[in-house]
Design an enzyme around this catalytic site. Structure first.
Site, PDB file in Angstrom:
ATOM      1  N   HIS A  21      -8.047   9.407   4.301  1.00 36.14           N
ATOM      2  CA  HIS A  21      -7.386   8.280   5.100  1.00 36.14           C
ATOM      3  C   HIS A  21      -7.876   8.733   6.681  1.00 36.14           C
ATOM      4  O   HIS A  21      -7.625   9.995   6.996  1.00 36.14           O
ATOM      5  CB  HIS A  21      -5.964   7.965   5.122  1.00 36.14           C
ATOM      6  N   SER A  23      -8.607   0.676   6.684  1.00 35.11           N
ATOM      7  CA  SER A  23      -7.592   0.352   7.833  1.00 35.11           C
ATOM      8  C   SER A  23      -7.903   0.911   9.284  1.00 35.11           C
ATOM      9  O   SER A  23      -7.827   0.168   9.984  1.00 35.11           O
ATOM     10  CB  SER A  23      -6.094   1.241   7.398  1.00 35.11           C
ATOM     11  N   THR A  24      -8.130   2.407   9.286  1.00 35.90           N
ATOM     12  CA  THR A  24      -8.582   2.883  10.600  1.00 35.90           C
ATOM     13  C   THR A  24      -9.541   2.196  11.355  1.00 35.90           C
ATOM     14  O   THR A  24      -9.491   1.880  12.566  1.00 35.90           O
ATOM     15  CB  THR A  24      -8.833   4.359  10.250  1.00 35.90           C
ATOM     16  N   ASP A  45       0.680  -1.178   0.066  1.00 32.41           N
ATOM     17  CA  ASP A  45      -0.110   0.119  -0.088  1.00 32.41           C
ATOM     18  C   ASP A  45       1.043   1.322  -0.052  1.00 32.41           C
ATOM     19  O   ASP A  45       1.794   1.269   0.748  1.00 32.41           O
ATOM     20  CB  ASP A  45      -0.712  -0.134   1.226  1.00 32.41           C
ATOM     21  N   HIS A  46       0.507   2.320  -1.015  1.00 31.49           N
ATOM     22  CA  HIS A  46       1.496   3.501  -0.867  1.00 31.49           C
ATOM     23  C   HIS A  46       3.032   3.065  -1.008  1.00 31.49           C
ATOM     24  O   HIS A  46       3.630   3.828  -0.290  1.00 31.49           O
ATOM     25  CB  HIS A  46       0.918   4.235   0.404  1.00 31.49           C
ATOM     26  N   THR A  70     -12.626   3.795   5.474  1.00 28.86           N
ATOM     27  CA  THR A  70     -13.143   4.193   6.771  1.00 28.86           C
ATOM     28  C   THR A  70     -14.257   5.308   6.599  1.00 28.86           C
ATOM     29  O   THR A  70     -13.926   6.436   6.384  1.00 28.86           O
ATOM     30  CB  THR A  70     -12.193   4.222   7.740  1.00 28.86           C
TER      31      THR A  70
HETATM   32  P1  13P Z   1      -8.712   4.303   6.168  1.00 32.69           P
HETATM   33  O1  13P Z   1      -7.588   4.326   7.253  1.00 32.69           O
HETATM   34  O2  13P Z   1      -9.346   5.573   6.181  1.00 32.69           O
HETATM   35  O3  13P Z   1      -9.879   3.426   6.328  1.00 32.69           O
HETATM   36  O4  13P Z   1      -8.028   4.252   4.741  1.00 32.69           O
HETATM   37  C1  13P Z   1      -7.184   3.182   4.444  1.00 32.69           C
HETATM   38  C2  13P Z   1      -6.458   3.333   3.106  1.00 32.69           C
HETATM   39  O5  13P Z   1      -6.819   3.889   2.291  1.00 32.69           O
HETATM   40  C3  13P Z   1      -5.118   2.657   3.028  1.00 32.69           C
HETATM   41  O6  13P Z   1      -4.567   3.054   1.955  1.00 32.69           O
END
Ligand code: 13P
Length: 287
Positions: free
Chosen positions: A181, A233-234, A82-83, A212
């Protein structure tokens, strides 16, 4: 079932009008919870890790863990960076055994982003690994006022998305359309007009970051416009930490770490299941 590339996952998802949930992980419990949720719902799933999470876990250990858990489940699973911040990090992940890498050059000029992404695509495709690119800057919680999400960090320009996808050959594209994010300070206002234009110009499966807090109706609408992967993720971390805190408070002095972590893991299974169903990928695992 097996470890597959994100291209396999997302091309099917786009054709089938659902999205594959991608859950970031940084330990065993997160990974088990995401995979258990997907297996219980018979859903394809992506286990993702950003550089900081890979550094925390060790890239080889992370891939070995996902493989050991996933290969015994009847669902297809992708292993995704990711990223990715650099060409070097993407190459390291190829060596670890990832099946998909993201290169995030969105903070650079379009020309530099294209040039760097082309290098990542050449290396990754030579190894049969998929690539996700990014256009527009997807905000972070710390970008905005008072540490809240700045949803307008940098909207994607559809013409740039078209140029980027043509020039790089990425397999999927993350485009900033008002998503961010972390925790949204208010209901996000996604720019569906941009999303529609980007889908029509690029034709590749699109990726929605910052899952999220995006309302279910917006997730469903985004899927009708070509979004085939949604990152979460969050929400998992928040559920885990809140449950762990409650368990610790309820059991002071408890020394059985498994007893303390099990309710948090179970909470993450519930959260992951809820989001997989929002993505409509339940029942979509193929044999
Ligand atoms: P959130 O933490 O807002 O769910 O985003 C996750 C994300 O985009 C990881 O690349």
């Amino acid at each position: 079932m097996s470890i597959v590339t994100n291209k396999e996952l997302l091309d099917r998802a786009k054709a089938g009008h659902y999205a594959v949930a991608a859950f970031n992980t940084n330990n065993l419990e997160y990974t088990q919870a995401s995979l258990q949720a997907a297996a219980e719902l018979n859903a394809p799933v992506i286990i993702a890790a950003a550089k900081s999470e890979i550094d925390y876990m060790n890239g080889y250990a992370f891939v070995a863990m996902v493989k050991a858990l996933a290969e015994r489940l009847p669902i297809p699973v992708g292993i995704h960076l990711d990223h990715g911040p650099s060409f070097d990090e993407a190459v390291r992940c190829l060596r670890y055994g990832f099946t998909s890498v993201m290169y995030d050059g969105s903070a650079l000029s379009l020309e530099e982003n294209i040039a760097n992404t082309q290098k990542v695509v050449a290396a990754a495709h030579a190894c049969g690994v998929s690539v996700e690119g990014e256009i527009g800057v997807i905000g972070q919680t710390t970008d905005g006022p008072e540490g809240k999400k700045n949803e307008m960090a940098g909207l994607a320009d559809p013409a740039q998305c078209e140029q980027f996808v043509k020039a790089t050959g990425v397999d999927c594209l993350a485009a900033a359309i008002g998503n961010a994010h972390g925790l949204y300070a208010r209901k996000p206002e996604l720019r569906f007009d941009l999303l529609k234009d980007i889908e029509q110009r690029t034709g590749v499966p699109l990726v929605l970051h910052g899952g999220t807090g995006i309302p279910e109706e917006d997730i469903r609408k985004a899927i009708t416009m070509g979004v085939a992967k949604i990152n979460f993720s969050t929400v998992m971390r928040k559920g885990c930490i809140e449950t762990l805190t409650a368990t610790l408070n309820a059991h002071p002095g408890e020394l059985d770490l498994m007893k303390l972590l099990t309710p948090a893991k179970q909470k993450m299974v519930e959260i992951a299941k809820h989001h997989i169903m929002m993505c409509m990928s339940d029942g979509k695992a193929w044999k």
